[in-house]
Scaffold this active site. Structure first.
Site, mmCIF file in Angstrom:
data_model
loop_
_atom_site.group_PDB
_atom_site.id
_atom_site.type_symbol
_atom_site.label_atom_id
_atom_site.label_comp_id
_atom_site.label_asym_id
_atom_site.label_seq_id
_atom_site.Cartn_x
_atom_site.Cartn_y
_atom_site.Cartn_z
ATOM 1 N N TYR A 193 65.641 68.408 38.545
ATOM 2 C CA TYR A 193 66.441 67.345 37.925
ATOM 3 C C TYR A 193 66.984 67.784 36.571
ATOM 4 O O TYR A 193 66.238 68.252 35.699
ATOM 5 C CB TYR A 193 65.574 66.090 37.754
ATOM 6 N N ARG B 86 42.159 29.483 2.386
ATOM 7 C CA ARG B 86 40.811 29.490 2.950
ATOM 8 C C ARG B 86 40.677 30.452 4.140
ATOM 9 O O ARG B 86 39.627 31.045 4.354
ATOM 10 C CB ARG B 86 40.418 28.073 3.381
ATOM 11 N N TYR C 66 44.401 25.968 4.348
ATOM 12 C CA TYR C 66 44.240 27.125 5.234
ATOM 13 C C TYR C 66 44.896 28.395 4.704
ATOM 14 O O TYR C 66 44.403 29.493 4.951
ATOM 15 C CB TYR C 66 44.838 26.810 6.610
ATOM 16 N N PHE D 214 59.479 59.469 29.185
ATOM 17 C CA PHE D 214 60.574 59.007 28.328
ATOM 18 C C PHE D 214 60.546 57.497 28.119
ATOM 19 O O PHE D 214 61.267 56.965 27.280
ATOM 20 C CB PHE D 214 61.916 59.381 28.968
ATOM 21 N N ASN E 149 66.361 63.080 26.328
ATOM 22 C CA ASN E 149 65.359 62.378 27.123
ATOM 23 C C ASN E 149 64.096 62.184 26.288
ATOM 24 O O ASN E 149 63.203 63.018 26.291
ATOM 25 C CB ASN E 149 65.029 63.210 28.368
ATOM 26 N N HIS F 65 77.154 60.928 27.323
ATOM 27 C CA HIS F 65 76.109 60.041 26.788
ATOM 28 C C HIS F 65 76.300 59.702 25.306
ATOM 29 O O HIS F 65 75.751 58.704 24.835
ATOM 30 C CB HIS F 65 74.725 60.681 26.968
ATOM 31 N N GLU G 183 67.443 53.318 37.446
ATOM 32 C CA GLU G 183 66.650 53.062 36.234
ATOM 33 C C GLU G 183 66.538 51.540 36.108
ATOM 34 O O GLU G 183 67.274 50.899 35.361
ATOM 35 C CB GLU G 183 67.332 53.724 35.034
#
Length: 507
Positions: free
Chosen positions: A54, A281, A278, A327, A196, A84, A413
């Site tokens: 791949y 405390r 609170y 990844f 990746n 990309h 994906e």
């Protein structure tokens, strides 16, 4: 100053901050170079054998079953980056970009990616010479890694895109020319290995975690100041209470507050008071749970920083190439969302104490809105408006991103982590909380000008630092500069370090 070693195994949260924010130099050890060389030879052997792998000789994403001809393999790497690298604003901060570069180098240094040593050396060379690529802040799904921003980083190494050199924005090719270096030409698998991974999400997360620690320490100081101003009790911090609910983090917070308030004549001075509200405390319990979250996130981020987040991974000794999912940013996303919720709780807690300081019905006889001649003067009234707006914004931002997966790449994906979105939201929340805490510190300092009794050890030390910055406000004035100065004292850790000299390390 000692350089930070990029060896793939020992990078700490502090190391990342030192390189990212303070520009500490980094170094690639010789043993890492040997591992990289061995891993690269394995890739070259795979190519000779023609085995389908791949991203080496196949397409990517849904195109993983498309074989690429041998003479097109380097073109494939270049095309992966071009397709990309989508650079649209807004852009990532320079310190987070530096962190991304360091973390990418450290992940690749583990030697499971088949990438040449020259690429890691170039990343480290750029870090050490203050060269910072411009990469987009948005676009990552946190699986298959932080593809778009990391592709922009990889594009810069090719001599394309833009970046900063010693603070000046320039084209990448001009920076390369100025430094007399040739751009990288990616070979088989290298472009895929660059993009990746989780380094982008992780960089933002680590820097946010570091500042979240500052925020919690600052909140302990702020709460101590407010406790004195509100004539609080000491019983809630007693060690016996903490022993009865033995969370270690709860005891750490109670111990820090006992030390901070030690010697105070204001604490326990209201003999008619039975219990505090609170927000004071329950400080050991509330802040203890937040400290626990910080420790959890630090463990997750540290493991991730020293992991190989590439795919596929190479194991030369076993002659193995394995496709997997390292990844995937799921660990980061969940930790980010958890920390975002804790930081939102912290900001809410601080704002509620601010309310008690300003509200004359709750402030133990402090003047309304901490100003003389209230009515003519509005005093610190609008500081609560700012604080409340930031608290409200954080409540929206703390909705988890990790539950919002959207399938992509033709459903190949189909379950993504959204770690980058979780990280970016966390960054905004932490920034808001630092302002909220600075507002409380500023307001509590003003309140303590009205209290004349002896202050506790921590309070006394804090006021010594703060009063150089924050004068007694006698009438309405623009408070913006005082907020900024107080925030700077907090974020720079100047106030924290001086207080810790007096009471010991807070945590």
């Amino acid at each position: 100053m000692k350089k930070i070693l990029v060896d793939g195994d020992n990078l700490s949260i502090e190391d990342v901050v030192m390189v990212s924010r303070y520009k500490r130099k980094a170094e690639l050890p010789k043993e890492v170079i040997n591992k990289l060389d061995e891993s690269r030879r394995f890739v070259e052997d795979i190519i000779r054998r023609g085995k389908p792998v791949y991203g080496v000789n196949t397409g990517v994403g849904e195109l993983c079953n498309t074989r690429i001809e041998k003479d097109k393999l380097n073109e494939l790497q270049k095309n992966i980056i071009y397709s990309h690298a989508i650079l649209t604003p807004p852009y990532l901060s320079r310190e987070s970009t530096r962190g991304t570069m360091l973390l990418r180098a450290n992940s690749l240094a583990k030697g499971y990616s088949g990438i040449r040593k020259e690429i890691l050396e170039r990343l480290i060379f750029f870090l050490n010479n203050d060269v910072i690529p411009i990469i987009p802040e948005k676009g990552s799904l946190g699986a298959s890694g932080d593809l778009i921003p990391l592709a922009a980083l990889a594009l810069f190494l090719m001599g394309e895109g833009r970046g900063f050199y010693k603070g000046k924005e320039m084209e990448s090719k001009a920076i390369h020319k100025k430094l007399d270096i040739e751009p990288i030409k990616y070979e088989e698998k290298e472009a895929l290995s660059m993009i990746n991974g989780t380094s982008f999400s992780l960089s933002i997360s680590i820097l946010s975690l570091y500042d979240a620690k500052v925020a919690l320490k600052g909140a302990i100081i702020a709460s101590g100041l407010s406790a004195e101003a509100l004539l609080s009790l000491s019983s809630e911090f007693h060690e016996k209470i903490q022993e009865a609910k033995p969370y270690p983090e709860q005891e750490v917070i109670a111990y820090a507050l006992r030390n901070f308030l030690d010697g105070s004549e204001l604490i326990d001075s209201n003999l008619n008071k039975v219990q505090d509200a609170y927000v004071i405390r329950c400080l050991p319990q509330i802040y203890g749970s937040i400290y626990s979250t910080l420790r959890y996130a630090e463990r997750i981020y540290t493991i991730e920083a020293n992991s190989s987040s590439d795919n596929p991974l190479l194991f030369p000794d076993e002659d193995l190439v394995l496709s997997g999912g390292n990844f995937h940013g799921s660990f980061i996303a969940a930790a980010d969302d958890y920390l975002s919720i804790s930081m939102t709780i912290l900001g809410n807690n601080s704002e509620r104490r601010l309310n008690r300081l300003l509200n004359p019905n709750l402030s133990q006889n402090l003047p309304p809105f901490l100003i003389k001649n209230s009515g003519l003067n509005s005093g610190f009234m609008l500081l609560q408006y700012l604080s409340a707006s930031l608290v409200s914004e954080n409540k929206i931002l703390s909705t988890p991103a990790s539950i919002n997966s959207i399938p992509v790449s033709a459903d190949q994906e189909d379950d993504v982590s959204m770690s980058a979105t979780s990280a970016r939201k966390l960054r905004q929340i932490v920034d808001n909380v630092l302002t909220i805490i600075a507002i409380e510190i500023l307001s509590a300092t003003q309140a303590l000008y009205f209290r004349k009794k002896k202050k506790g050890r921590g309070t006394k030390k804090a006021l010594t630092i703060l009063k150089d910055t924050i004068p007694f406000i006698k009438k309405d004035t623009n408070l913006s500069p005082y907020i900024e100065k107080t925030r700077k004292l907090l974020v720079s850790e100047t106030l924290i370090k001086e207080v810790e000299k007096e009471i010991g390390e807070i945590f």
